[in-house]
Scaffold this motif. Structure first.
Motif, PDB file in Angstrom:
ATOM      1  N   GLY A  51      26.602  -3.207  77.478  1.00  0.00           N
ATOM      2  CA  GLY A  51      27.656  -2.370  78.012  1.00  0.00           C
ATOM      3  C   GLY A  51      27.452  -1.953  79.450  1.00  0.00           C
ATOM      4  N   MET A  52      26.224  -2.063  79.950  1.00  0.00           N
ATOM      5  CA  MET A  52      25.970  -1.788  81.361  1.00  0.00           C
ATOM      6  C   MET A  52      26.007  -3.116  82.123  1.00  0.00           C
ATOM      7  N   TYR A  53      26.375  -3.040  83.373  1.00  0.00           N
ATOM      8  CA  TYR A  53      26.463  -4.239  84.192  1.00  0.00           C
ATOM      9  C   TYR A  53      25.419  -4.203  85.304  1.00  0.00           C
ATOM     10  N   ARG A  54      24.876  -5.374  85.593  1.00  0.00           N
ATOM     11  CA  ARG A  54      23.908  -5.495  86.686  1.00  0.00           C
ATOM     12  C   ARG A  54      24.638  -5.958  87.936  1.00  0.00           C
ATOM     13  N   VAL A  55      24.453  -5.225  89.013  1.00  0.00           N
ATOM     14  CA  VAL A  55      25.067  -5.576  90.287  1.00  0.00           C
ATOM     15  C   VAL A  55      23.949  -5.974  91.250  1.00  0.00           C
ATOM     16  N   THR A  56      24.083  -7.142  91.838  1.00  0.00           N
ATOM     17  CA  THR A  56      23.090  -7.627  92.795  1.00  0.00           C
ATOM     18  C   THR A  56      23.756  -7.811  94.150  1.00  0.00           C
ATOM     19  N   ILE A  57      23.298  -7.032  95.127  1.00  0.00           N
ATOM     20  CA  ILE A  57      23.713  -7.206  96.514  1.00  0.00           C
ATOM     21  C   ILE A  57      22.428  -7.485  97.274  1.00  0.00           C
ATOM     22  N   PRO A  58      22.066  -8.761  97.393  1.00  0.00           N
ATOM     23  CA  PRO A  58      20.732  -9.091  97.915  1.00  0.00           C
ATOM     24  C   PRO A  58      20.353  -8.273  99.142  1.00  0.00           C
ATOM     25  N   PRO A  59      19.179  -7.598  99.086  1.00  0.00           N
ATOM     26  CA  PRO A  59      18.152  -7.685  98.044  1.00  0.00           C
ATOM     27  C   PRO A  59      18.199  -6.531  97.044  1.00  0.00           C
ATOM     28  N   GLN A  60      19.320  -5.833  96.902  1.00  0.00           N
ATOM     29  CA  GLN A  60      19.409  -4.660  96.038  1.00  0.00           C
ATOM     30  C   GLN A  60      19.872  -5.037  94.643  1.00  0.00           C
ATOM     31  N   VAL A  61      19.366  -4.305  93.646  1.00  0.00           N
ATOM     32  CA  VAL A  61      19.783  -4.481  92.256  1.00  0.00           C
ATOM     33  C   VAL A  61      19.981  -3.095  91.649  1.00  0.00           C
ATOM     34  N   PHE A  62      21.131  -2.878  91.007  1.00  0.00           N
ATOM     35  CA  PHE A  62      21.338  -1.617  90.301  1.00  0.00           C
ATOM     36  C   PHE A  62      22.236  -1.869  89.094  1.00  0.00           C
ATOM     37  N   TYR A  63      22.417  -0.838  88.273  1.00  0.00           N
ATOM     38  CA  TYR A  63      23.164  -0.947  87.026  1.00  0.00           C
ATOM     39  C   TYR A  63      24.328   0.032  87.067  1.00  0.00           C
ATOM     40  N   ILE A  64      25.459  -0.364  86.462  1.00  0.00           N
ATOM     41  CA  ILE A  64      26.665   0.431  86.614  1.00  0.00           C
ATOM     42  C   ILE A  64      27.513   0.361  85.343  1.00  0.00           C
ATOM     43  N   SER A  65      28.265   1.414  85.088  1.00  0.00           N
ATOM     44  CA  SER A  65      29.154   1.454  83.930  1.00  0.00           C
ATOM     45  C   SER A  65      30.401   0.615  84.203  1.00  0.00           C
ATOM     46  N   PRO A  66      31.095   0.178  83.156  1.00  0.00           N
ATOM     47  CA  PRO A  66      32.247  -0.712  83.341  1.00  0.00           C
ATOM     48  C   PRO A  66      33.355  -0.116  84.204  1.00  0.00           C
ATOM     49  N   ASP A  67      33.465   1.209  84.207  1.00  0.00           N
ATOM     50  CA  ASP A  67      34.516   1.835  85.014  1.00  0.00           C
ATOM     51  C   ASP A  67      34.045   2.154  86.432  1.00  0.00           C
TER      52      ASP A  67
END
Length: 240
Positions: A51-67
């Motif tokens: 249910g959580m999504y991984r967002v990668t903006i090289p070189p950053q990585v974080f997790y975010i809710s669907p909304d």
């Protein structure tokens, strides 16, 4: 382990523990891209936490809710397999960010067919950077190709920055960089140089000192490592 606990706790509180289907993924991507201008669809994937999504903006990585309302910045640990998944994703992201710069923006010592390639954030006026460069032929002999990225620690208004620009703009970049690292004056030059982009990437990765070595795996190792020891590490014969 506390960071991992926070990730799980946030996911549980938000009730986000169901698998996302293709439609849900597309909806989440739209919401996240609406929130962040620099995120593209391919940057958003389901994460190991359902249910959580991984967002990668090289070189950053974080997790975010669907909304796209809640963001979790922390480490996700797979306890069953004893793997730090966030670190693995982050290292992959570091490699992608470096390769996106293009090797043509780097000053490279060593053949393309070397057994190993190490990318080094370097400051021309840094003592240990100079020590590393003095041994560049020995690194090459150990099968290690050295690719330099500029990282003037004193900032983009410093004399070190100007020296880096002059080296990268020189007709013979290798000779100019070597002379500058030996403390010799090189002609002041300007061009469409990559020094600022190198410096900004180093900051994004978390480089705080030089030299900073980036292995092909994306692992960042701070400080000077002698050639034979570095070769042993890269060949799996010695821990970092």
């Amino acid at each position: 382990m506390q960071k991992f606990s926070r990730v799980v706790a946030v996911a549980a509180l938000l009730g986000l523990m169901s698998h996302a289907g293709a439609d849900e993924l597309e909806q989440a991507r739209k919401a996240i891209m609406d929130r962040f201008d620099d995120v593209k669809a391919e940057n958003v994937e389901p994460s190991p936490i359902k249910g959580m999504y991984r967002v990668t903006i090289p070189p950053q990585v974080f997790y975010i809710s669907p909304d796209a309302r809640y963001v979790v910045d922390g480490e996700v640990i797979d306890l069953e397999n004893k793997r730090n998944l966030t670190r693995e994703y982050r290292q992959q992201s570091v490699v992608a960010a470096i390769e996106a710069l293009g090797e043509e923006s780097m000053i490279v010592f060593g053949p393309k067919d070397a057994e190993h390639t190490v990318t080094v954030f370097t400051d021309i006026d840094c003592g240990y950077c100079r020590k590393l460069h003095e041994a560049v032929d020995e690194y090459n002999e150990q099968g290690i190709r050295i690719r330099y990225l500029a990282y003037p620690r004193a900032g983009l208004e410093s004399r070190s920055y100007q020296k880096a620009v002059s080296a990268w703009c020189a007709d013979d970049q290798k000779a100019a960089l070597t002379k500058a690292k030996q403390g010799e004056a090189i002609p002041n030059k300007t061009c469409d140089d990559p020094v600022t982009r190198h410096f900004q990437l180093g900051q994004a990765i978390g480089v705080s000192g030089t030299p900073a070595l980036v292995f092909e795996s994306g692992q960042v190792v701070p400080g000077f490592v002698p050639p034979k020891r570095l070769a042993a590490i890269l060949n799996g014969k010695m821990p970092n």
